[in-house]
Scaffold this active site. Structure first.
Site, PDB file in Angstrom:
ATOM      1  N   ASP A 285      49.052  91.787 -27.025  1.00  0.00           N
ATOM      2  CA  ASP A 285      47.917  92.288 -27.805  1.00  0.00           C
ATOM      3  C   ASP A 285      47.093  93.343 -27.063  1.00  0.00           C
ATOM      4  O   ASP A 285      46.538  94.244 -27.688  1.00  0.00           O
ATOM      5  CB  ASP A 285      47.014  91.130 -28.227  1.00  0.00           C
ATOM      6  N   VAL A 286      47.011  93.237 -25.738  1.00  0.00           N
ATOM      7  CA  VAL A 286      46.182  94.194 -24.981  1.00  0.00           C
ATOM      8  C   VAL A 286      46.815  95.581 -24.930  1.00  0.00           C
ATOM      9  O   VAL A 286      46.230  96.511 -24.387  1.00  0.00           O
ATOM     10  CB  VAL A 286      45.903  93.702 -23.537  1.00  0.00           C
TER      11      VAL A 286
END
Lengths: 465, 107
Positions: A388-389
């Site tokens: 997700d990052v």
């Protein structure tokens, strides 16, 4: 010099030591000195406490011995990958200590003939007990989730927030009532019970990706309950040390929240997982997978490589293989850096500790804001267990649950390699557009095994030349 | 008493601001050791637990709860400092020997 003033001097010295300890911790070069001065401060404070007039020592010794038996092995033999769990566990110990001391003080002062607490002391005591017990069970729950004794996915049900808030409101109401009338001792167990329950319920809906924020918040609560104890016991040292811990936890929680573009209330009452599952219908899109050999041939000719580690690296215990990759590339003259997102992993700074454990020099570990402008000049980004990052949707897709979250701009690099077990979406259940870009190579496999293969291929290529 | 109260609130306020200022400067690199160190420091509740247990030795409830509190907080004291030091020991700068002659030529 009477005993009381000597004791007060020890407490003043201890408070000074603790402040210095935190000041020296700010840089790696002085950090260990910070630990030493902290230890000295604690030793002086304990000495000061032990010379209190008219004490018996039997049970104190029992407690100290038991504490050492529990604390030392946990600290000495615990593998570094378990740092988040140990931290959660120690927050629960801290909460428990404050809560039971508060409980004992409450009953001591409620006894017939005892001096009753002032209203203000009673407010502090209620806060101490409330925060202490909820930190105790909340941290135990966090420990359970991190240790995977409990499912780490958020557990949510309808009306959850209403239930939690109602329980909390009742606990606060009882607290207010007890301040007004401390003789109603029968209400005290209800207050304690509700706080314990509230701690459990508060953590149930929290998912693994939110752990960094929650651990920081519990850290803050543990400190504040110790500080409240200082108000009850008229001990300024406890107030100072607790306030330092409380503000540290607060700062870390704020940093974590900012790094996810979310608010406290959103983390605690948001239920990150649900939103994403709703949009779970994913269409098939083409992507490019590659072998270790192909990947190695690209890495070989690169001059700047950035590695992006995530929780997947921690789970696979791949950090030592990552170090081998770092060594082999560095020896070949490649400039290798590591991009560290603030919420990568399960607690603040988790990735740094793991990479340091694998002997990767800390000046190669670069924070998000510092590394982001460098991605445009980067030849290859290797993503190991992060998802997700790195998701560009956080910038482009307003409907995405992670929209607005600051990310690592890996999509600006010339080539992106993603080591991943399969195409399945990450924790938040959000598909990552990065995987379908032309410049992206998907390297399917276990993070540790695949990194090992990369190292082997690089060595083979070098031997061949 | 009310005098003490004002002073204590003042102390709390100043310590919080001081904490915020000092901790803001801690490098994100060291956030995990920071948490374990502050955890060890806030185990200062040990002081309160010792006073409670030692001075109320005739009271069963106080001794029982006090001993639990001493155990829990002393576990944090020893554990917290030891683990923080273990972590910090691992943080190393690049050793000159490894990066020396030749290897950095390309950069």
């Amino acid at each position: 010099m009477s005993i009381v003033t000597f004791q007060q001097y020890t407490y003043i010295i201890a408070a000074g030591c603790f402040i210095l300890a935190l000041k020296w911790l700010s840089r790696p070069s002085t950090a260990r000195r910070g630990v030493t001065i902290g230890e000295i401060g604690m030793a002086i404070a304990i000495l000061g406490a032990l010379i209190t007039k008219g004490m018996t020592y039997n049970w104190i010794i029992v407690g100290l011995v038991l504490g050492a038996i529990i604390g030392l092995p946990l600290a000495i033999f615990m593998p570094m990958k378990d740092v988040p769990q140990r931290t959660a566990l120690s927050h629960s110990f801290g909460g428990l200590a404050a809560a039971v001391v508060g409980t004992a003080e409450f009953y001591l002062h409620a006894r017939a003939g005892a001096t009753p607490l002032t209203h203000f002391e009673m407010v502090a005591l209620i806060l101490e007990v409330l925060l202490g017990y909820l930190t105790f069970t909340g941290s135990l729950m966090a420990f359970g989730k991190l240790q995977e004794l409990l499912p780490s996915r958020p557990m949510v049900y309808k009306g959850q927030n209403a239930v939690n808030l109602t329980l909390f409101a009742i606990a606060v109401a009882i607290g207010v009532y007890l301040v007004a009338d401390p003789t109603k001792t029968v209400l005290f167990p209800a207050l304690a019970g509700l706080s314990l329950l509230f701690g459990v319920l508060l953590i149930i809906p929290i998912g693994g990706a939110d752990m960094p924020t929650v651990i920081s918040l519990l850290n803050s609560y543990a400190g504040l309950s110790a500080s409240a104890m200082g108000f009850v016991l008229n001990n300024p040292l406890l107030i100072v040390a607790g306030a330092l811990d409380g503000s540290s936890g607060l700062i870390l929680s704020i940093i974590m929240c900012k790094a996810m573009n979310r608010s406290f209330t959103n983390v605690l009452f948001g239920g990150f997982g649900q939103v994403a599952q709703a949009g779970g219908a994913t269409e098939q899109r083409p992507y490019r997978s590659a072998s270790a050999e192909e990947a190695a041939s690209i890495l070989e000719v690169a001059s700047r490589v950035v590695v992006v580690p995530g929780y997947g690296m921690a789970v696979a215990q791949a950090q030592h293989k990552v170090r081998e990759l770092y060594d082999s590339l560095t020896k070949a003259g490649v400039d290798v850096k590591f991009a560290i997102h603030p919420v990568a992993g399960r607690m603040p700074g988790h990735m740094n500790v793991l990479l340091a454990e694998a002997d990767i020099p800390y000046d190669r570990l670069i924070e998000m804001d510092e590394i982001n402008p460098e991605f445009a000049q980067t030849d290859v980004v290797v993503i190991i267990g992060a998802n997700d990052v790195t998701n560009p949707a956080a910038k482009t897709d307003k409907t995405s649950p992670i929209y607005g979250m600051p990310i690592l701009d890996v999509d600006k690099a010339s080539t992106v390699m993603v080591i991943k077990r399969s195409m399945s979406p990450g924790f938040a259940g959000i598909d990552n557009d990065l995987y379908y870009m032309d410049k992206t190579m998907m390297l399917f496999g276990d993070a540790k095994a695949f990194t090992g293969e990369l190292v082997k291929e690089l060595a083979a290529a070098k031997a061949g030349v | 008493m009310s005098n003490n109260l004002t002073i204590y609130i003042l102390i709390f306020m100043l310590a919080t601001f001081l904490g915020l200022e000092v901790i803001k400067r801690v490098s994100p690199l060291l956030h995990t050791p920071l948490m374990s160190l502050t955890n060890a420091i806030s185990a200062i509740s040990l002081i309160g637990s010792i006073e409670l247990t030692g001075t109320h030795y005739h009271d069963h409830l106080a001794v029982t709860l006090g001993t639990i509190a001493i155990t829990a907080s002393f576990a944090n004291v020893v554990g917290g400092f030891v683990i923080t030091d273990r972590m910090l020991k691992m943080f190393k700068k690049r050793e000159p020997a490894k990066t020396g002659a030749g290897t950095r030529g390309a950069a």
